[in-house]
Design a protein around this motif. Sequence first.
Motif, PDB file in Angstrom:
ATOM      1  N   VAL A   1     -11.745   0.694 -16.333  1.00 30.90           N
ATOM      2  CA  VAL A   1     -10.757   1.519 -15.641  1.00 30.90           C
ATOM      3  C   VAL A   1      -9.586   0.707 -14.634  1.00 30.90           C
ATOM      4  O   VAL A   1     -10.534   1.357 -13.495  1.00 30.90           O
ATOM      5  CB  VAL A   1     -10.030   2.320 -16.104  1.00 30.90           C
ATOM      6  CG1 VAL A   1     -10.837   3.555 -15.634  1.00 30.90           C
ATOM      7  CG2 VAL A   1      -8.840   2.974 -16.020  1.00 30.90           C
ATOM      8  N   GLY A   2      -8.496   0.843 -14.644  1.00 28.79           N
ATOM      9  CA  GLY A   2      -8.081   0.435 -12.667  1.00 28.79           C
ATOM     10  C   GLY A   2      -6.712   0.777 -12.646  1.00 28.79           C
ATOM     11  O   GLY A   2      -5.936   1.399 -13.781  1.00 28.79           O
ATOM     12  N   ALA A   3      -6.068   1.153 -11.918  1.00 27.84           N
ATOM     13  CA  ALA A   3      -4.921   1.214 -11.789  1.00 27.84           C
ATOM     14  C   ALA A   3      -3.734   0.308 -10.618  1.00 27.84           C
ATOM     15  O   ALA A   3      -4.522   0.216  -9.670  1.00 27.84           O
ATOM     16  CB  ALA A   3      -4.194   2.778 -11.373  1.00 27.84           C
ATOM     17  N   VAL A   4      -3.266  -0.062 -10.215  1.00 29.76           N
ATOM     18  CA  VAL A   4      -1.646  -0.111  -9.197  1.00 29.76           C
ATOM     19  C   VAL A   4      -0.913   0.222  -8.538  1.00 29.76           C
ATOM     20  O   VAL A   4      -0.117   1.147  -9.864  1.00 29.76           O
ATOM     21  CB  VAL A   4      -1.445  -1.584  -9.277  1.00 29.76           C
ATOM     22  CG1 VAL A   4      -1.066  -2.514 -10.668  1.00 29.76           C
ATOM     23  CG2 VAL A   4      -1.598  -2.741  -8.719  1.00 29.76           C
ATOM     24  N   TRP A   5      -0.135   0.320  -7.985  1.00 30.17           N
ATOM     25  CA  TRP A   5       0.405   1.590  -6.901  1.00 30.17           C
ATOM     26  C   TRP A   5       1.316   0.248  -6.401  1.00 30.17           C
ATOM     27  O   TRP A   5       1.252   0.066  -5.171  1.00 30.17           O
ATOM     28  CB  TRP A   5      -0.114   3.198  -6.556  1.00 30.17           C
ATOM     29  CG  TRP A   5       1.123   4.194  -6.469  1.00 30.17           C
ATOM     30  CD1 TRP A   5       2.340   3.666  -6.592  1.00 30.17           C
ATOM     31  CD2 TRP A   5       0.987   5.188  -6.645  1.00 30.17           C
ATOM     32  NE1 TRP A   5       3.293   4.944  -6.942  1.00 30.17           N
ATOM     33  CE2 TRP A   5       2.404   6.322  -6.442  1.00 30.17           C
ATOM     34  CE3 TRP A   5      -0.628   6.097  -6.971  1.00 30.17           C
ATOM     35  CZ2 TRP A   5       2.053   7.794  -6.474  1.00 30.17           C
ATOM     36  CZ3 TRP A   5      -0.130   7.984  -6.082  1.00 30.17           C
ATOM     37  CH2 TRP A   5       1.038   8.076  -6.302  1.00 30.17           C
ATOM     38  N   PHE A   6       3.130   0.218  -6.297  1.00 26.48           N
ATOM     39  CA  PHE A   6       3.323  -1.114  -5.918  1.00 26.48           C
ATOM     40  C   PHE A   6       4.723   0.000  -4.586  1.00 26.48           C
ATOM     41  O   PHE A   6       5.380   1.321  -5.190  1.00 26.48           O
ATOM     42  CB  PHE A   6       4.617  -1.444  -6.419  1.00 26.48           C
ATOM     43  CG  PHE A   6       4.055  -2.170  -7.089  1.00 26.48           C
ATOM     44  CD1 PHE A   6       2.934  -3.152  -6.412  1.00 26.48           C
ATOM     45  CD2 PHE A   6       2.883  -2.503  -8.390  1.00 26.48           C
ATOM     46  CE1 PHE A   6       2.251  -4.401  -7.283  1.00 26.48           C
ATOM     47  CE2 PHE A   6       2.774  -3.772  -9.035  1.00 26.48           C
ATOM     48  CZ  PHE A   6       1.406  -4.323  -8.107  1.00 26.48           C
ATOM     49  N   ILE A   7       4.600   0.291  -3.368  1.00 25.40           N
ATOM     50  CA  ILE A   7       4.625   1.511  -2.526  1.00 25.40           C
ATOM     51  C   ILE A   7       5.528   0.794  -1.741  1.00 25.40           C
ATOM     52  O   ILE A   7       5.717  -0.140  -1.188  1.00 25.40           O
ATOM     53  CB  ILE A   7       3.865   2.338  -1.724  1.00 25.40           C
ATOM     54  CG1 ILE A   7       2.882   3.165  -3.125  1.00 25.40           C
ATOM     55  CG2 ILE A   7       4.506   3.243  -0.652  1.00 25.40           C
ATOM     56  CD1 ILE A   7       1.403   3.085  -2.241  1.00 25.40           C
ATOM     57  N   ALA A   8       6.910   1.450  -1.414  1.00 27.70           N
ATOM     58  CA  ALA A   8       7.873   1.350  -0.414  1.00 27.70           C
ATOM     59  C   ALA A   8       8.360   2.201   0.529  1.00 27.70           C
ATOM     60  O   ALA A   8       8.751   3.038  -0.393  1.00 27.70           O
ATOM     61  CB  ALA A   8       9.020   0.148  -1.124  1.00 27.70           C
ATOM     62  N   LYS A   9       8.091   1.605   1.836  1.00 25.40           N
ATOM     63  CA  LYS A   9       8.564   2.426   2.838  1.00 25.40           C
ATOM     64  C   LYS A   9       9.465   1.801   4.311  1.00 25.40           C
ATOM     65  O   LYS A   9       8.787   0.920   4.456  1.00 25.40           O
ATOM     66  CB  LYS A   9       7.930   3.643   2.943  1.00 25.40           C
ATOM     67  CG  LYS A   9       8.254   4.382   4.003  1.00 25.40           C
ATOM     68  CD  LYS A   9       7.400   5.824   4.579  1.00 25.40           C
ATOM     69  CE  LYS A   9       6.863   5.035   5.719  1.00 25.40           C
ATOM     70  NZ  LYS A   9       5.748   6.074   6.252  1.00 25.40           N
ATOM     71  N   LYS A  10      10.475   2.382   4.446  1.00 26.92           N
ATOM     72  CA  LYS A  10      11.109   1.166   6.006  1.00 26.92           C
ATOM     73  C   LYS A  10      10.020   0.827   6.593  1.00 26.92           C
ATOM     74  O   LYS A  10       9.663   2.754   6.948  1.00 26.92           O
ATOM     75  CB  LYS A  10      12.151   1.632   6.389  1.00 26.92           C
ATOM     76  CG  LYS A  10      12.896   1.251   7.415  1.00 26.92           C
ATOM     77  CD  LYS A  10      14.339   2.048   8.416  1.00 26.92           C
ATOM     78  CE  LYS A  10      14.354   1.101   9.272  1.00 26.92           C
ATOM     79  NZ  LYS A  10      15.474   1.913   9.895  1.00 26.92           N
ATOM     80  N   ASN A  11       9.344   0.212   6.679  1.00 28.27           N
ATOM     81  CA  ASN A  11       8.259  -0.097   8.323  1.00 28.27           C
ATOM     82  C   ASN A  11       7.147   0.213   7.389  1.00 28.27           C
ATOM     83  O   ASN A  11       6.269  -0.401   8.552  1.00 28.27           O
ATOM     84  CB  ASN A  11       8.607   0.222   9.549  1.00 28.27           C
ATOM     85  CG  ASN A  11       9.733   0.430  10.262  1.00 28.27           C
ATOM     86  OD1 ASN A  11      10.303  -0.899  10.167  1.00 28.27           O
ATOM     87  ND2 ASN A  11      10.688   2.108  10.760  1.00 28.27           N
TER      88      ASN A  11
END
Length: 227
Positions: free
Chosen positions: A146-156
């Motif tokens: 099992v695995g997981a992926v997390w897409f993350i956004a933040k300025k810079n």
Amino acid sequence: MRKISIKNLVEFRQRSERSKLTFLNNIRKDKKANPDESGGDYWVSCLSAISNVFGTEDTSLINQKIDVLRNKIKETEHTNNKNRWQKNIDILQNFEDFDFKSIKPDSNLIFHKKSDLNSIINLDGIPIESKPHHVFSYTNKDQKEVGAVWFIAKKNGYKKNELGMFCDIMHRSLTMHYSDKYKINPAYCIAVDVFNCQDVNFSQLLSGEVSILLGTTVDEIKKLLTK
């Protein structure tokens, strides 16, 4: 105490000692932070499209979302909305040639339903939120993993050791909820910074390539809360 996001913990680490105490006092009062450009809602258009491409392997979804956002820009007179959608477009354009296969196993994936009930991990009394976009299982040489992926956004964007905090809480969550049936593969416990198109996986924390910050950050919070 309300749940704390990894984004909050990154912000906590960047604050002065006096500001850290104010931050924690706001948590004690269950006071929610004001939304800003680093918030999930601001980047929801690009994050949802990128997440959908990972799940479906349909890269045309990127251009489809870009077209939708361009039409929204044309149809509104609100400058703030125009700027927000353009920034989401900028990120999506960076992902037009992104190699999604590099962050997923070469196997048929089974995507698991996520539950808000399983999204909180208690670290020594501190409730930390883990909300990856996908949790998936697959078979690797007769071994269920099992695995997981997390897409993350933040300025810079984020530093690699900050991305490692997202990997850390995901790995703890996977261990808590899936280790009875699956092997947790640290190489596919991945946080992706969409602003800079860079990713970190939990195996990089295990090898020492990326510093482990989550535990020491929680320890610092606990010490400040006892003052």
